[in-house]
Design an enzyme around this catalytic site. Structure first.
Site, mmCIF file in Angstrom:
data_model
loop_
_atom_site.group_PDB
_atom_site.id
_atom_site.type_symbol
_atom_site.label_atom_id
_atom_site.label_comp_id
_atom_site.label_asym_id
_atom_site.label_seq_id
_atom_site.Cartn_x
_atom_site.Cartn_y
_atom_site.Cartn_z
ATOM 1 N N GLY A 232 10.017 -1.515 1.016
ATOM 2 C CA GLY A 232 10.818 -2.292 0.074
ATOM 3 C C GLY A 232 12.284 -2.381 0.417
ATOM 4 C CG LEU A 233 13.326 -3.475 3.591
ATOM 5 C CD1 LEU A 233 13.743 -4.815 4.182
ATOM 6 C CD2 LEU A 233 13.117 -2.447 4.685
ATOM 7 C CB CYS A 234 16.810 0.465 -0.974
ATOM 8 S SG CYS A 234 16.222 2.139 -0.647
ATOM 9 C CG ASN A 235 17.063 -6.302 -1.478
ATOM 10 O OD1 ASN A 235 17.305 -6.569 -2.649
ATOM 11 N ND2 ASN A 235 17.318 -7.140 -0.496
#
Length: 320
Positions: A184-187
């Site tokens: 999720g790439l922290c996004n």
């Protein structure tokens, strides 16, 4: 709060978290930049750590007084990484000496990002289907460093257009000593927007077992995350070539399946009688235990190999 990106602009609250280690590696530090007029946003928290209070009472009753003279004293919970902070000055000097100005780094990484982008776009399977789905903003272009940074987010597809597991890509990359990020790439907002995941789908995926960091990365026919490759001051053109070679080696279907040519028959001679099949084992379920063919039992050989050998495999119900 802006997170997971070095030297971004402040948000509407005047908060900006910069990961300094993403700029020059050691020391592992981050910096939270707060506009003083917005400091009140961080003050109502109910917890505290050592160093952020002037007095604490904890026997018979609980009472404490927060430090109020400066905002940073109210936020520095616990012992600070003093050695890393001291090393930061040297890190900035070395970074400047090796890499020059940030504008120079930007030009360098922009060239590499453009090369990587063009290389991934050009990768095609044997049926001319694309190998990578690259996600970019409507106004961004890898030809313009002011609109697009040296970061590529994408997913990999096979020749039939099905998604390749990001976990598989990450594990193979690790074997090749390539470090990249998946998931999720922290996004969450960007992921949902780019992948077309509406709220009910994300809730359904959660109910089906998806969790941050697990391997359920393809659900309902859609990926739940992306692959992200980042380039920096120390990245080289050779690094880009290595990564493109990696994707081509493992994920590009380059050739049509060649017809199976039966082996030439052995001429009857005195040498042939010295060879015999001692035992024969087939593996009906791929990667599971085998089944030994009884001695003297005839066994069919088909075009694809021994009958019933690797006819089935175990498939993860969530990812396929």
């Amino acid at each position: 709060m802006v997170v997971d990106c070095p030297l971004t602009g402040v948000d509407k609250f005047g908060l900006d978290q910069n990961s300094l280690y993403k700029i020059f590696g050691f020391p592992d530090l981050g910096a939270l930049i707060v506009r003083k007029a917005s400091g009140h946003v961080l003050q109502p928290r109910k917890y505290f750590g050592g160093g952020t209070v002037d007095m604490v009472v904890c026997l018979r009753e609980q009472w404490h007084v927060k430090k109020i003279e400066s905002l940073h004293e109210q936020l520095e919970d616990g012992t600070l990484p003093i050695h890393n902070i001291i090393a930061l000055d040297s890190a900035l000097d070395v970074h400047s000496e090796l890499s020059g100005t940030l504008d120079k780094i930007s030009r360098h990484t922009a060239v590499l990002a453009q090369k990587l982008y063009d290389g991934l776009v050009s990768l095609r399977h044997r049926n001319d289907e694309p190998v990578c789905k690259i996600y970019t903003g409507a106004a961004s272009s890898y030809k313009d460093a002011s609109s697009q940074g040296p970061v590529l987010s994408f997913n990999v597809m096979n020749g039939q257009g099905a998604w390749v597991s990001n976990t598989e890509v990450e594990k193979l990359a690790a074997i090749k000593n390539i470090q990249l990020r998946t998931g999720g790439l922290c996004n969450p907002g960007g992921i949902a927007s780019s992948l077309g995941l509406v709220p009910w789908e994300m809730k359904q995926n959660f109910s089906a077992g998806q969790r941050c960091g697990n391997e359920n990365d393809i659900m309902g026919g859609k990926p739940t995350g992306m692959i992200r490759v980042s380039l920096g001051a120390m990245s080289t053109s050779r690094d880009v070539d290595t990564f493109l070679r990696f994707v081509r080696e493992f994920f590009v279907e380059e050739y049509l399946e060649s017809p199976i040519v039966p082996p030439p028959s052995l001429a009857h001679n005195s040498e042939q009688v010295r060879f015999h099949v001692e035992s024969l084992t087939v593996y009906p379920i791929k990667s599971c235990a085998g089944w030994k063919v009884p001695p003297g039992q005839n066994w069919e050989i088909r075009e694809e190999g021994l009958a019933w050998d690797r006819e089935w495999c175990l498939v993860h119900q969530g990812t396929g």
